[in-house]
Design a protein around this motif. Structure first.
Motif, PDB file in Angstrom:
ATOM      1  N   ASN A   1       0.830  -1.212   0.000  1.00 19.23           N
ATOM      2  CA  ASN A   1       0.000   0.000   0.000  1.00 19.23           C
ATOM      3  C   ASN A   1       0.860   1.254   0.000  1.00 19.23           C
ATOM      4  O   ASN A   1       0.525   2.249  -0.640  1.00 19.23           O
ATOM      5  CB  ASN A   1      -0.933   0.001   1.216  1.00 19.23           C
ATOM      6  N   LEU A   2       1.987   1.203   0.696  1.00 20.03           N
ATOM      7  CA  LEU A   2       2.901   2.342   0.711  1.00 20.03           C
ATOM      8  C   LEU A   2       3.468   2.611  -0.684  1.00 20.03           C
ATOM      9  O   LEU A   2       3.570   3.763  -1.111  1.00 20.03           O
ATOM     10  CB  LEU A   2       4.034   2.086   1.708  1.00 20.03           C
ATOM     11  N   LEU A   3       3.818   1.549  -1.416  1.00 20.32           N
ATOM     12  CA  LEU A   3       4.314   1.731  -2.783  1.00 20.32           C
ATOM     13  C   LEU A   3       3.251   2.362  -3.681  1.00 20.32           C
ATOM     14  O   LEU A   3       3.559   3.228  -4.507  1.00 20.32           O
ATOM     15  CB  LEU A   3       4.764   0.391  -3.369  1.00 20.32           C
ATOM     16  N   ILE A   4       2.013   1.937  -3.519  1.00 20.01           N
ATOM     17  CA  ILE A   4       0.916   2.526  -4.306  1.00 20.01           C
ATOM     18  C   ILE A   4       0.751   4.001  -3.955  1.00 20.01           C
ATOM     19  O   ILE A   4       0.547   4.840  -4.837  1.00 20.01           O
ATOM     20  CB  ILE A   4      -0.404   1.750  -4.068  1.00 20.01           C
ATOM     21  N   GLU A   5       0.855   4.337  -2.661  1.00 15.41           N
ATOM     22  CA  GLU A   5       0.743   5.741  -2.257  1.00 15.41           C
ATOM     23  C   GLU A   5       1.871   6.581  -2.854  1.00 15.41           C
ATOM     24  O   GLU A   5       1.649   7.701  -3.306  1.00 15.41           O
ATOM     25  CB  GLU A   5       0.766   5.855  -0.734  1.00 15.41           C
ATOM     26  N   ILE A   6       3.089   6.037  -2.863  1.00 15.38           N
ATOM     27  CA  ILE A   6       4.216   6.764  -3.449  1.00 15.38           C
ATOM     28  C   ILE A   6       3.982   6.983  -4.942  1.00 15.38           C
ATOM     29  O   ILE A   6       4.215   8.069  -5.467  1.00 15.38           O
ATOM     30  CB  ILE A   6       5.535   6.014  -3.191  1.00 15.38           C
ATOM     31  N   ALA A   7       3.507   5.945  -5.639  1.00 15.31           N
ATOM     32  CA  ALA A   7       3.222   6.070  -7.066  1.00 15.31           C
ATOM     33  C   ALA A   7       2.146   7.126  -7.310  1.00 15.31           C
ATOM     34  O   ALA A   7       2.248   7.931  -8.242  1.00 15.31           O
ATOM     35  CB  ALA A   7       2.802   4.722  -7.645  1.00 15.31           C
ATOM     36  N   ALA A   8       1.113   7.148  -6.458  1.00 15.36           N
ATOM     37  CA  ALA A   8       0.040   8.129  -6.618  1.00 15.36           C
ATOM     38  C   ALA A   8       0.548   9.547  -6.367  1.00 15.36           C
ATOM     39  O   ALA A   8       0.199  10.476  -7.105  1.00 15.36           O
ATOM     40  CB  ALA A   8      -1.111   7.809  -5.671  1.00 15.36           C
ATOM     41  N   LEU A   9       1.397   9.712  -5.340  1.00 16.31           N
ATOM     42  CA  LEU A   9       1.954  11.036  -5.069  1.00 16.31           C
ATOM     43  C   LEU A   9       2.857  11.502  -6.202  1.00 16.31           C
ATOM     44  O   LEU A   9       2.848  12.680  -6.577  1.00 16.31           O
ATOM     45  CB  LEU A   9       2.720  11.030  -3.744  1.00 16.31           C
ATOM     46  N   LEU A  10       3.641  10.580  -6.750  1.00 17.64           N
ATOM     47  CA  LEU A  10       4.474  10.937  -7.899  1.00 17.64           C
ATOM     48  C   LEU A  10       3.618  11.340  -9.090  1.00 17.64           C
ATOM     49  O   LEU A  10       3.930  12.291  -9.803  1.00 17.64           O
ATOM     50  CB  LEU A  10       5.378   9.771  -8.287  1.00 17.64           C
ATOM     51  N   HIS A  11       2.530  10.611  -9.296  1.00 16.98           N
ATOM     52  CA  HIS A  11       1.653  10.927 -10.423  1.00 16.98           C
ATOM     53  C   HIS A  11       1.011  12.303 -10.237  1.00 16.98           C
ATOM     54  O   HIS A  11       0.892  13.065 -11.198  1.00 16.98           O
ATOM     55  CB  HIS A  11       0.575   9.854 -10.568  1.00 16.98           C
ATOM     56  N   GLU A  12       0.626  12.619  -8.999  1.00 16.06           N
ATOM     57  CA  GLU A  12       0.037  13.930  -8.736  1.00 16.06           C
ATOM     58  C   GLU A  12       1.051  15.053  -8.913  1.00 16.06           C
ATOM     59  O   GLU A  12       0.701  16.153  -9.297  1.00 16.06           O
ATOM     60  CB  GLU A  12      -0.550  13.977  -7.323  1.00 16.06           C
ATOM     61  N   GLY A  13       2.325  14.773  -8.633  1.00 19.01           N
ATOM     62  CA  GLY A  13       3.359  15.792  -8.758  1.00 19.01           C
ATOM     63  C   GLY A  13       4.110  15.702 -10.071  1.00 19.01           C
ATOM     64  O   GLY A  13       5.265  16.106 -10.151  1.00 19.01           O
ATOM     65  N   ARG A  14       3.455  15.161 -11.081  1.00 20.23           N
ATOM     66  CA  ARG A  14       4.127  14.967 -12.371  1.00 20.23           C
ATOM     67  C   ARG A  14       4.602  16.302 -12.941  1.00 20.23           C
ATOM     68  O   ARG A  14       4.053  17.354 -12.614  1.00 20.23           O
ATOM     69  CB  ARG A  14       3.221  14.229 -13.343  1.00 20.23           C
ATOM     70  N   PRO A  15       5.620  16.224 -13.796  1.00 11.81           N
ATOM     71  CA  PRO A  15       6.173  17.461 -14.376  1.00 11.81           C
ATOM     72  C   PRO A  15       5.113  18.250 -15.149  1.00 11.81           C
ATOM     73  O   PRO A  15       4.270  17.676 -15.835  1.00 11.81           O
ATOM     74  CB  PRO A  15       7.265  16.954 -15.324  1.00 11.81           C
ATOM     75  N   ASP A  16       5.199  19.548 -15.020  1.00 12.31           N
ATOM     76  CA  ASP A  16       4.259  20.435 -15.680  1.00 12.31           C
ATOM     77  C   ASP A  16       4.634  20.597 -17.143  1.00 12.31           C
ATOM     78  O   ASP A  16       5.767  20.957 -17.457  1.00 12.31           O
ATOM     79  CB  ASP A  16       4.280  21.786 -14.966  1.00 12.31           C
ATOM     80  N   GLY A  17       3.722  20.314 -18.029  1.00  7.62           N
ATOM     81  CA  GLY A  17       3.971  20.456 -19.459  1.00  7.62           C
ATOM     82  C   GLY A  17       4.177  21.901 -19.876  1.00  7.62           C
ATOM     83  O   GLY A  17       4.822  22.188 -20.881  1.00  7.62           O
TER      84      GLY A  17
END
Length: 148
Positions: free
Chosen positions: A54-70
């Motif tokens: 679950n922690l890995l999924i949370e990290i992936a979700a946080l990374l996805h939310e903080g994705r680079p701005d186009g």
């Protein structure tokens, strides 16, 4: 100097810098915090495995939310910047986006494999308990408390 000697020196330097034993990573509790387990042994449990997944999924979700701005890469496009600079910024932005997506996908895949391992662990643990009880019932005998 051999690799083992150099590695031992690095480990000693890191251990000397650590503020407390509670902050040590990749080690079991030194006090044998899990009942029935000797200090320094590896202890795994279904709850721990699922929690880490679950922690890995949370990290992936946080990374996805903080994705680079186009929008950041459009700031360096022509006519604001030279055409060569614009092409290199676009190439880097595509590369960074690809690496970013790979990282998020890797974390999600690791979480999925860890969930599968947790399910398998629970199944093996359940099978071991069933086998123990079956053996106890098949070969055990009742002894009255007075006869002990």
């Amino acid at each position: 100097m051999s690799f083992d000697t150099e590695w031992a020196q690095h480990k000693a330097a890191v251990l000397a810098q650590q503020p407390s034993p509670a902050m040590r990573l990749n080690h079991a509790p030194t006090d044998g915090g899990v009942p029935g387990s000797p200090a320094g042994s590896l202890v795994a449990g279904a709850a721990s495995i699922n929690g880490n997944a679950n922690l890995l999924i949370e990290i992936a979700a946080l990374l996805h939310e903080g994705r680079p701005d186009g929008e950041a890469s459009t700031m360096a496009r022509a006519p604001r910047a030279h055409a060569d600079v614009s092409a290199e910024v676009l190439r880097f932005a595509r590369f960074a986006d690809d690496q970013f997506k790979d990282t998020v996908n890797l974390l999600a895949a690791l979480a999925t494999r860890l969930k599968t391992a947790g399910t398998d662990f629970a199944q093996v643990d359940d099978d071991t308990a069933r086998s123990f009880l079956s053996d106890l019932l098949a070969s055990g005998r009742y002894v009255q408390p007075e006869a002990k």
